[in-house]
Every structure is written in structure tokens, then in C-alpha cells.
Design a protein around this motif. Structure first.
Motif, PDB file in Angstrom:
ATOM      1  N   GLU A  67       7.157  36.146   1.005  1.00  0.00           N
ATOM      2  CA  GLU A  67       6.346  35.208   2.064  1.00  0.00           C
ATOM      3  C   GLU A  67       5.544  36.478   2.913  1.00  0.00           C
ATOM      4  O   GLU A  67       5.964  37.406   3.207  1.00  0.00           O
ATOM      5  CB  GLU A  67       7.292  34.630   3.024  1.00  0.00           C
ATOM      6  CG  GLU A  67       6.517  33.749   3.874  1.00  0.00           C
ATOM      7  CD  GLU A  67       7.501  32.985   5.004  1.00  0.00           C
ATOM      8  OE1 GLU A  67       6.812  32.646   6.055  1.00  0.00           O
ATOM      9  OE2 GLU A  67       8.694  32.836   4.610  1.00  0.00           O
ATOM     10  N   ASP A  70       1.805  34.779   9.083  1.00  0.00           N
ATOM     11  CA  ASP A  70       1.241  33.760   9.337  1.00  0.00           C
ATOM     12  C   ASP A  70      -0.293  34.006   9.658  1.00  0.00           C
ATOM     13  O   ASP A  70      -0.467  33.755  10.870  1.00  0.00           O
ATOM     14  CB  ASP A  70       2.018  32.774  10.195  1.00  0.00           C
ATOM     15  CG  ASP A  70       1.543  31.279  10.521  1.00  0.00           C
ATOM     16  OD1 ASP A  70       0.185  31.194   9.716  1.00  0.00           O
ATOM     17  OD2 ASP A  70       2.017  30.654  11.110  1.00  0.00           O
ATOM     18  N   PRO A  74      -1.216  27.664   4.747  1.00  0.00           N
ATOM     19  CA  PRO A  74      -0.239  28.037   4.006  1.00  0.00           C
ATOM     20  C   PRO A  74      -0.678  28.201   2.324  1.00  0.00           C
ATOM     21  O   PRO A  74      -1.419  26.932   1.985  1.00  0.00           O
ATOM     22  CB  PRO A  74       0.898  26.995   3.962  1.00  0.00           C
ATOM     23  CG  PRO A  74       0.502  25.767   4.739  1.00  0.00           C
ATOM     24  CD  PRO A  74      -0.577  26.386   5.680  1.00  0.00           C
ATOM     25  N   SER A  96      -3.135  37.779   1.727  1.00  0.00           N
ATOM     26  CA  SER A  96      -2.309  37.650   3.052  1.00  0.00           C
ATOM     27  C   SER A  96      -3.084  37.871   4.428  1.00  0.00           C
ATOM     28  O   SER A  96      -2.494  37.467   5.453  1.00  0.00           O
ATOM     29  CB  SER A  96      -1.319  38.638   2.843  1.00  0.00           C
ATOM     30  OG  SER A  96      -1.552  39.998   3.153  1.00  0.00           O
ATOM     31  N   HIS A 100      -1.377  32.233   5.008  1.00  0.00           N
ATOM     32  CA  HIS A 100       0.253  32.217   4.853  1.00  0.00           C
ATOM     33  C   HIS A 100       0.820  32.398   3.551  1.00  0.00           C
ATOM     34  O   HIS A 100       1.061  31.038   3.120  1.00  0.00           O
ATOM     35  CB  HIS A 100       0.697  31.288   5.830  1.00  0.00           C
ATOM     36  CG  HIS A 100       2.331  31.472   6.196  1.00  0.00           C
ATOM     37  ND1 HIS A 100       2.710  30.811   7.029  1.00  0.00           N
ATOM     38  CD2 HIS A 100       3.389  32.384   5.799  1.00  0.00           C
ATOM     39  CE1 HIS A 100       4.277  30.993   7.208  1.00  0.00           C
ATOM     40  NE2 HIS A 100       4.486  32.351   6.540  1.00  0.00           N
ATOM     41  N   PHE A 102       3.198  32.217   0.375  1.00  0.00           N
ATOM     42  CA  PHE A 102       4.384  31.896  -0.453  1.00  0.00           C
ATOM     43  C   PHE A 102       4.334  32.086  -1.869  1.00  0.00           C
ATOM     44  O   PHE A 102       3.737  31.240  -2.626  1.00  0.00           O
ATOM     45  CB  PHE A 102       5.075  30.506  -0.059  1.00  0.00           C
ATOM     46  CG  PHE A 102       4.995  30.166   1.530  1.00  0.00           C
ATOM     47  CD1 PHE A 102       6.359  30.388   2.094  1.00  0.00           C
ATOM     48  CD2 PHE A 102       4.049  29.781   2.295  1.00  0.00           C
ATOM     49  CE1 PHE A 102       6.471  30.143   3.372  1.00  0.00           C
ATOM     50  CE2 PHE A 102       4.374  29.609   3.666  1.00  0.00           C
ATOM     51  CZ  PHE A 102       5.436  29.712   4.066  1.00  0.00           C
ATOM     52  N   VAL A 137       8.006  25.887   3.594  1.00  0.00           N
ATOM     53  CA  VAL A 137       6.560  25.637   3.982  1.00  0.00           C
ATOM     54  C   VAL A 137       6.398  25.121   5.033  1.00  0.00           C
ATOM     55  O   VAL A 137       5.704  25.486   6.025  1.00  0.00           O
ATOM     56  CB  VAL A 137       5.801  25.491   3.016  1.00  0.00           C
ATOM     57  CG1 VAL A 137       4.221  25.523   3.291  1.00  0.00           C
ATOM     58  CG2 VAL A 137       6.144  26.351   1.784  1.00  0.00           C
ATOM     59  N   ALA A 141       0.242  22.262   1.920  1.00  0.00           N
ATOM     60  CA  ALA A 141      -0.360  23.750   1.273  1.00  0.00           C
ATOM     61  C   ALA A 141      -1.295  23.781   0.592  1.00  0.00           C
ATOM     62  O   ALA A 141      -1.407  22.693  -0.541  1.00  0.00           O
ATOM     63  CB  ALA A 141       0.921  24.614   0.914  1.00  0.00           C
TER      64      ALA A 141
END
Length: 364
Positions: A67, A70, A74, A96, A100, A102, A137, A141
Motif C-alpha cells: 500500500e 494516500d 484508490p 504513488s 493511493h 493497493f 480500500v 477504486a
């Protein structure tokens, strides 16, 4: 496993190892030292970007993922079959900064754990990924997936539309991975090895990577050089002795896709590939029906492909497959890319820019 460019990648990679090891005692010692001390430079860059490896319990699944901070909406990343989350390392620092992130090891791959009887199917894995998006999450997303990960992205967008704001499908094997057509693709040669491993009792805890190399000696002999499989096996064993418990990373292999494929295969459950070989992975998941149910914005990226002399599809999709897929999407667009199957490794700058432009455009 694809031929053409990927064969060239294997050849250049293994020739590098072979040339380095060709000397006598001193040469071998230098090669061992190079293998022992190698650290992928992208590990530091990914960590500096704020990516942290975590785990989440989703029902019976211990889902491993990386992860990021933020820094935006997402974004869920789903890697190719035989790989793991780190295959995205070359694009993670850039992504990144705007998302955000994942980056998930879905079941059958990486550090994610599942029960021994976990069904390797799109329906089960898709449902568990949906639960992860809901609980971890925390809401809808953007989703992108490569290869089998692209099929899972289609599943999510079709079956859980409230969780997916948009999808980028990175060279997924749409239609070609469905049974019985899968048998006419070059990918099925690796899946057949997976099925043989399952019949032989090889599990995710066993050494599938070395089993896979030994089972494909002919490929290495024909496409690289005689003795390549043995040389590669020795290099992997050397790395493991120096880095116990870590995913394999043979730094003498200069081709990123080859190196990261070996890393992923080191922690791969052969039941996943076997389910593609026998058709059970797609049971209850009709590609055409799913594509027609995707209502969010979708971008299909197609990499290079060819048709071999015997009619085998050497790639994820034929042009007919890609054209059919786009025609079924309600809000779909398409781009053909001169790149090998894992586009985010072959052309990382293009891939990151494409995701930013497509997703952030729709976020606005």
C-alpha cells in the motif's frame, strides 16, 4: 510462455549468466559473489515512495499487498499470472504520487495464503478481491490488471460495478483463455506443466520453480542454449543460500521481465495454472457476458502477438479477440502497443502515463 521477443529475452539473460560463469575458479567465485550481493535497486525506490507491504484477512484468505500513501484516488493493481506485486515496481513510485495504490498478490501468488482446498476460479478470487476493496480500500477504486489480473479486473467491473470507477485491461487473454480454446495458445504449455505438477503432488509449499525449469529443459535448449536449465537452476540455488526465505532475484539476468517472472514463480501455486489448463478457472465466468456487463470507462491495451506455423496463438489475444472485446464494452476504448505481454515492464513510462491520463481524466 511466449516466444519471439520473450525468447530473445531469455537468451540474452542466460547468455549473460553463462558468459559470466565460463571462467575457472576465480570466475565462478565472482559470479557467486554477484548473485549473493545483488539487491534490486527498485526495492529502495519503492520503499522511498512510501509503499509498505501489509496483509489483510479476507474470509479464509490472508491477502498480501503493498500500500502506498494516500496521494489521490484508490488504485488497485492486479499482476500477471506467475508474477507478484513487485512486477509493478518500475511504475509504483510514479503512480504513488497521484494515487493511493493497493498492489495485491491475489490468491495463488506471492505471500498471500489460502486453504489447501481453496478453489482457483475467477468467481471465488473475484469475490475475495471485492471483499478486500470493500473492507480495506474502503470504497470504489480504479482497477488495472495484467494478463490473468486483467481477467479479474473484468470480473470486478462486471460483477461489482459499485466498487470499480474505471478499468485499464493490460493485455488480458480474453476469449483465448476460455476452455477448450486455451489448448491452442502458447500459454497453455506452462499451464500444462502446472497440471502435471498438481498430479505429482507439488503444492504451493514445494519447489515449483525448479520443477517448472526441469520440466521445460527442451524450451531452454531450443530457445537459449544447451545446459541453460542446469545453469539457471544453479544460479537460483546460489541465491537462495545467500537469501533464505526471500523471493528469488537473480541479478545477473538483465531482462526485468525474465527476472521478475522467476521471482513470481518462486511462490506460485501450480493449482492456479492447472485451473486454466482444465477450464475450471473460468467456470461460470463467460468473457463475452462479463464484458457486456462492464458499465464503467474501460481501456483495453493489446501487446504484440503472432500466430505460429501450427496455428498456436503466441500472445494473449488475436486481433479478432481484441476487436470483439472492444465491441462488447459499453464505454470502451482501445490501444495497440508495440511491447511484450507485461507492458508495465516493457514500457513503464508509457504505462504509468496512460493510467494517469485515463483514470484522472475520469476522476475529474
Amino acid at each position: 510462455m511466449r516466444t519471439s521477443r520473450s525468447s530473445a529475452g531469455w537468451k540474452s539473460a542466460l547468455i549473460a549468466v553463462g558468459s559470466a560463469a565460463a571462467g575457472a575458479g576465480v570466475g565462478v567465485a565472482l559470479v557467486k559473489r554477484a548473485i549473493d550481493r545483488y539487491v534490486d535497486p527498485w526495492k529502495g525506490r519503492v520503499a522511498a515512495a512510501g509503499l509498505v507491504v501489509k496483509s489483510a484477512q479476507v474470509g479464509e484468505v490472508g491477502l498480501s499487498y503493498a500500500e502506498g500513501p494516500d496521494n489521490g484516488p484508490p488504485l488497485v493493481l492486479l499482476h500477471a499470472q506467475h508474477m507478484d506485486w513487485f512486477s509493478y515496481s518500475r511504475v509504483l513510485p510514479g503512480l504513488s504520487e497521484r494515487f493511493h495504490v493497493f498492489d495485491i498478490d491475489y490468491p495463488g501468488h506471492g505471500a498471500t495464503t489460502v486453504p489447501a482446498d481453496y478453489p482457483m476460479s475467477a468467481n471465488r478470487i473475484g469475490a475475495d478481491l471485492a471483499a478486500f476493496i470493500e473492507t480495506t480500500v474502503g470504497g470504489p477504486a480504479f482497477v488495472t490488471g495484467n494478463s490473468s489480473g486483467g481477467l479479474l479486473a473484468v470480473w470486478l467491473a462486471a460483477n461489482r460495478p459499485e466498487l470499480v470507477k474505471g478499468v485499464v485491461l493490460e493485455d488480458p487473454p480474453l476469449f483465448s483463455a476460455e476452455y477448450p480454446r486455451i489448448a491452442t495458445t502458447i500459454a497453455d504449455r506452462s499451464f500444462a506443466t502446472c497440471a502435471e505438477a498438481v498430479r505429482a503432488g507439488i503444492t504451493a509449499d514445494d519447489d515449483f520453480l525448479l520443477y517448472w525449469i526441469a520440466s521445460n529443459k527442451k524450451f531452454f535448449t531450443n530457445n537459449v542454449a544447451p545446459g541453460t536449465a542446469s545453469l539457471l537452476t544453479a544460479a537460483i540455488k546460489t541465491y537462495r543460500r545467500a537469501h533464505p526465505g526471500e523471493p528469488v532475484d537473480v541479478g545477473l539476468l538483465p531482462n526485468d521481465t525474465v527476472r521478475l517472472l522467476l521471482r513470481g514463480m518462486d511462490r506460485f501455486d501450480p493449482r492456479f495454472g492447472a485451473a486454466f489448463h482444465d477450464g475450471t478457472w473460468n467456470k461460470g465466468f463467460d468473457h463475452a457476458d462479463a464484458l457486456a456487463d462492464v458499465s464503467c470507462p474501460a481501456l483495453l491495451l493489446q501487446a504484440d502477438f503472432s500466430i505460429l506455423a501450427d496455428g498456436t496463438l503466441n500472445g494473449a489475444m488475436s486481433q479478432e479477440d481484441a476487436d470483439r472485446a472492444v465491441s462488447l464494452l459499453r464505454t470502451g476504448s482501445y490501444r495497440k502497443i508495440d511491447a511484450t505481454h507485461v507492458i508495465h515492464l516493457a514500457q513503464p513510462e508509457f504505462f504509468a502515463r496512460t493510467l494517469e491520463e485515463f483514470f484522472l481524466d475520469h476522476e475529474a
